[in-house]
Design a protein around this motif. Structure first.
Motif, PDB file in Angstrom:
ATOM      1  N   ALA A   1      -3.145   2.490  -7.723  1.00  0.00           N
ATOM      2  CA  ALA A   1      -3.014   1.950  -9.075  1.00  0.00           C
ATOM      3  C   ALA A   1      -2.060   2.793  -9.905  1.00  0.00           C
ATOM      4  N   GLU A   2      -2.149   4.117  -9.758  1.00  0.00           N
ATOM      5  CA  GLU A   2      -1.237   4.994 -10.485  1.00  0.00           C
ATOM      6  C   GLU A   2       0.200   4.808  -9.993  1.00  0.00           C
ATOM      7  N   ALA A   3       0.372   4.626  -8.689  1.00  0.00           N
ATOM      8  CA  ALA A   3       1.706   4.391  -8.142  1.00  0.00           C
ATOM      9  C   ALA A   3       2.325   3.126  -8.729  1.00  0.00           C
ATOM     10  N   ARG A   4       1.521   2.079  -8.869  1.00  0.00           N
ATOM     11  CA  ARG A   4       2.034   0.833  -9.452  1.00  0.00           C
ATOM     12  C   ARG A   4       2.422   1.033 -10.922  1.00  0.00           C
ATOM     13  N   ARG A   5       1.621   1.816 -11.642  1.00  0.00           N
ATOM     14  CA  ARG A   5       1.958   2.091 -13.037  1.00  0.00           C
ATOM     15  C   ARG A   5       3.285   2.849 -13.136  1.00  0.00           C
ATOM     16  N   GLN A   6       3.485   3.784 -12.232  1.00  0.00           N
ATOM     17  CA  GLN A   6       4.734   4.555 -12.253  1.00  0.00           C
ATOM     18  C   GLN A   6       5.935   3.694 -11.884  1.00  0.00           C
ATOM     19  N   LEU A   7       5.746   2.735 -10.990  1.00  0.00           N
ATOM     20  CA  LEU A   7       6.854   1.855 -10.594  1.00  0.00           C
ATOM     21  C   LEU A   7       7.286   0.932 -11.729  1.00  0.00           C
ATOM     22  N   ALA A   8       6.417   0.758 -12.716  1.00  0.00           N
ATOM     23  CA  ALA A   8       6.754  -0.144 -13.831  1.00  0.00           C
ATOM     24  C   ALA A   8       7.951   0.351 -14.634  1.00  0.00           C
ATOM     25  N   ARG A   9       8.298   1.630 -14.525  1.00  0.00           N
ATOM     26  CA  ARG A   9       9.444   2.152 -15.279  1.00  0.00           C
ATOM     27  C   ARG A   9      10.783   1.812 -14.633  1.00  0.00           C
ATOM     28  N   TYR A  10      10.742   1.203 -13.448  1.00  0.00           N
ATOM     29  CA  TYR A  10      11.979   0.845 -12.747  1.00  0.00           C
ATOM     30  C   TYR A  10      12.200  -0.659 -12.896  1.00  0.00           C
ATOM     31  N   PRO A  11      13.191  -1.053 -13.690  1.00  0.00           N
ATOM     32  CA  PRO A  11      13.367  -2.476 -14.015  1.00  0.00           C
ATOM     33  C   PRO A  11      13.768  -3.352 -12.836  1.00  0.00           C
ATOM     34  N   THR A  12      14.246  -2.761 -11.751  1.00  0.00           N
ATOM     35  CA  THR A  12      14.683  -3.578 -10.615  1.00  0.00           C
ATOM     36  C   THR A  12      13.569  -3.819  -9.599  1.00  0.00           C
ATOM     37  N   VAL A  13      12.370  -3.269  -9.857  1.00  0.00           N
ATOM     38  CA  VAL A  13      11.251  -3.425  -8.922  1.00  0.00           C
ATOM     39  C   VAL A  13      10.257  -4.432  -9.484  1.00  0.00           C
ATOM     40  N   ARG A  14       9.936  -5.440  -8.689  1.00  0.00           N
ATOM     41  CA  ARG A  14       8.972  -6.470  -9.091  1.00  0.00           C
ATOM     42  C   ARG A  14       7.806  -6.464  -8.117  1.00  0.00           C
TER      43      ARG A  14
ATOM     44  N   SER B   1       0.854  -1.181   0.000  1.00  0.00           N
ATOM     45  CA  SER B   1       0.000   0.000   0.000  1.00  0.00           C
ATOM     46  C   SER B   1       0.898   1.241   0.000  1.00  0.00           C
ATOM     47  N   PHE B   2       0.462   2.322   0.599  1.00  0.00           N
ATOM     48  CA  PHE B   2       1.181   3.589   0.496  1.00  0.00           C
ATOM     49  C   PHE B   2       2.608   3.497   1.027  1.00  0.00           C
ATOM     50  N   ALA B   3       2.798   2.880   2.187  1.00  0.00           N
ATOM     51  CA  ALA B   3       4.133   2.788   2.769  1.00  0.00           C
ATOM     52  C   ALA B   3       5.038   1.889   1.933  1.00  0.00           C
ATOM     53  N   GLY B   4       4.536   0.724   1.575  1.00  0.00           N
ATOM     54  CA  GLY B   4       5.353  -0.225   0.823  1.00  0.00           C
ATOM     55  C   GLY B   4       5.759   0.294  -0.532  1.00  0.00           C
ATOM     56  N   LEU B   5       4.829   0.922  -1.250  1.00  0.00           N
ATOM     57  CA  LEU B   5       5.152   1.432  -2.581  1.00  0.00           C
ATOM     58  C   LEU B   5       6.074   2.648  -2.505  1.00  0.00           C
ATOM     59  N   ALA B   6       5.923   3.462  -1.456  1.00  0.00           N
ATOM     60  CA  ALA B   6       6.846   4.597  -1.285  1.00  0.00           C
ATOM     61  C   ALA B   6       8.264   4.101  -1.044  1.00  0.00           C
ATOM     62  N   ALA B   7       8.401   3.019  -0.272  1.00  0.00           N
ATOM     63  CA  ALA B   7       9.723   2.428  -0.058  1.00  0.00           C
ATOM     64  C   ALA B   7      10.277   1.868  -1.357  1.00  0.00           C
ATOM     65  N   ALA B   8       9.429   1.176  -2.132  1.00  0.00           N
ATOM     66  CA  ALA B   8       9.864   0.593  -3.399  1.00  0.00           C
ATOM     67  C   ALA B   8      10.325   1.666  -4.374  1.00  0.00           C
ATOM     68  N   LEU B   9       9.658   2.815  -4.370  1.00  0.00           N
ATOM     69  CA  LEU B   9      10.036   3.901  -5.280  1.00  0.00           C
ATOM     70  C   LEU B   9      11.448   4.397  -4.991  1.00  0.00           C
ATOM     71  N   GLN B  10      11.749   4.612  -3.710  1.00  0.00           N
ATOM     72  CA  GLN B  10      13.088   5.088  -3.362  1.00  0.00           C
ATOM     73  C   GLN B  10      14.154   4.051  -3.714  1.00  0.00           C
ATOM     74  N   LEU B  11      13.847   2.783  -3.465  1.00  0.00           N
ATOM     75  CA  LEU B  11      14.812   1.720  -3.752  1.00  0.00           C
ATOM     76  C   LEU B  11      14.972   1.505  -5.251  1.00  0.00           C
ATOM     77  N   GLY B  12      13.863   1.610  -5.996  1.00  0.00           N
ATOM     78  CA  GLY B  12      13.947   1.469  -7.435  1.00  0.00           C
ATOM     79  C   GLY B  12      14.776   2.571  -8.061  1.00  0.00           C
ATOM     80  N   ARG B  13      14.631   3.770  -7.549  1.00  0.00           N
ATOM     81  CA  ARG B  13      15.413   4.894  -8.066  1.00  0.00           C
ATOM     82  C   ARG B  13      16.881   4.786  -7.666  1.00  0.00           C
ATOM     83  N   SER B  14      17.149   3.978  -6.652  1.00  0.00           N
ATOM     84  CA  SER B  14      18.536   3.700  -6.252  1.00  0.00           C
ATOM     85  C   SER B  14      19.096   2.486  -6.991  1.00  0.00           C
TER      86      SER B  14
END
Length: 296
Positions: free
Chosen positions: A59-72, A10-23
């Motif tokens: 749903a929009e957050a998940r779509r945005q995370l799709a651009r980070y190849p290291t995030v599954r 949810s919000f916390a998990g995807l926010a963490a994934a975004l920072q890690l994906g960008r790293s």
């Protein structure tokens, strides 16, 4: 092996994934698709997303995370966790075995609905817990508050920033004389008797009492107890803190739990006010902290 496995998307998990994906860290997010605020029509107070349905934001957050190849992103439940820092193992309900150097727990909490007819039906719409989330939309209307303990006194003080029309339902709780005097001073009536049923009719909520009376309000605030949505923290023997409504995981300023290498964010590790803004902030902090802990 992943760098980080995030349990709860949810919000916390995807926010963490975004920072890690960008790293450019390798991340797997396990999620069951049942966020706590799925019952709410709109989410409020999140900058840039105010008054949007929470499921739409996710749903929009998940779509945005799709651009980070290291995030599954994986739609699965984590059934068990074991191991230690740099070598954690997670087994999913689908029978998959995953390994990671770090873990982030963000599987949230589940509200425990009282056995009162009509309560669960109205939860998230006509019965809500948070004035910061929903207060603006119902400001100056007649609010009701189901008393749940000493913390409810502070809620009364807080609510007066939004409305001067507030009724307290004691619901069988003993309210001390000094607090009753303060409520009277604030022109806040107290209705005695346990709540027998809650009826929803034409935009109003009727609180029916076991004594036979009923009181109509425009919105009802209540704070049922909650519990973590999973028990992984118990199997890991993570330290917890008691709150008036349940338990929360104990974390430090970096969101690290009592076990090195495991971080926690969101309502699971927030003993204060539930908030998508705070969940997102704490998730981002957990992700950055996990990433920085792996630097060489």
């Amino acid at each position: 092996m992943d760098d980080v496995i995030i349990i709860g998307g949810s919000f916390a998990g995807l926010a963490a994934a975004l920072q890690l994906g960008r790293s450019r860290r390798k991340v797997t997010v396990l999620d069951t698709g049942l966020p706590r605020n799925r019952f709410a029509g709109h989410s409020h107070g999140l900058l840039g997303h105010d008054h949007k349905p929470p499921l739409e934001i996710l749903a929009e957050a998940r779509r945005q995370l799709a651009r980070y190849p290291t995030v599954r992103l994986v739609n699965a439940r984590a059934d068990s966790v074991s191991g230690a820092i740099d070598n954690f193992s997670v087994f999913t309900g689908d029978g998959e075995s995953l390994a990671a150097r770090r873990l982030i727990l963000s599987y949230g909490v589940a509200d425990q609905m009282p056995d009162v007819p009509g309560f669960a039906k109205g939860w998230g719409t006509s019965i809500v817990p948070c004035p910061y989330c929903d207060g603006f939309e119902v400001a100056d209307q007649h609010w009701g508050l189901v008393w749940s303990g000493p913390q409810s006194h502070n809620q009364v003080r807080l609510f007066h920033d939004w409305t001067d029309r507030l009724t307290v339902f004691a619901d069988g709780h003993g309210i001390p004389p000094d607090i009753r005097a303060d409520l009277a001073h604030r022109n806040t009536p107290v209705v005695e008797g346990r709540i027998n049923e809650i009826a929803h009719n034409g935009g109003h909520t009727a609180v029916n009492l076991e004594t036979g009376g009923n009181v109509a309000v425009d919105i009802l605030f209540a704070h049922p107890r909650n519990k973590p949505s999973a028990s992984l923290h118990e199997s890991l023997s993570l330290a917890t803190v008691d709150t008036p409504l349940g338990i929360a995981l104990k974390v430090d300023e970096r969101r690290e739990t009592s076990l090195p290498g495991i971080y926690a964010a969101g309502d699971l590790a927030n003993p204060g006010m539930p908030s998508v803004t705070l969940a997102s902030s704490h998730g981002a902090t957990a992700g950055i902290s996990a990433q920085q802990s792996m630097l060489v």
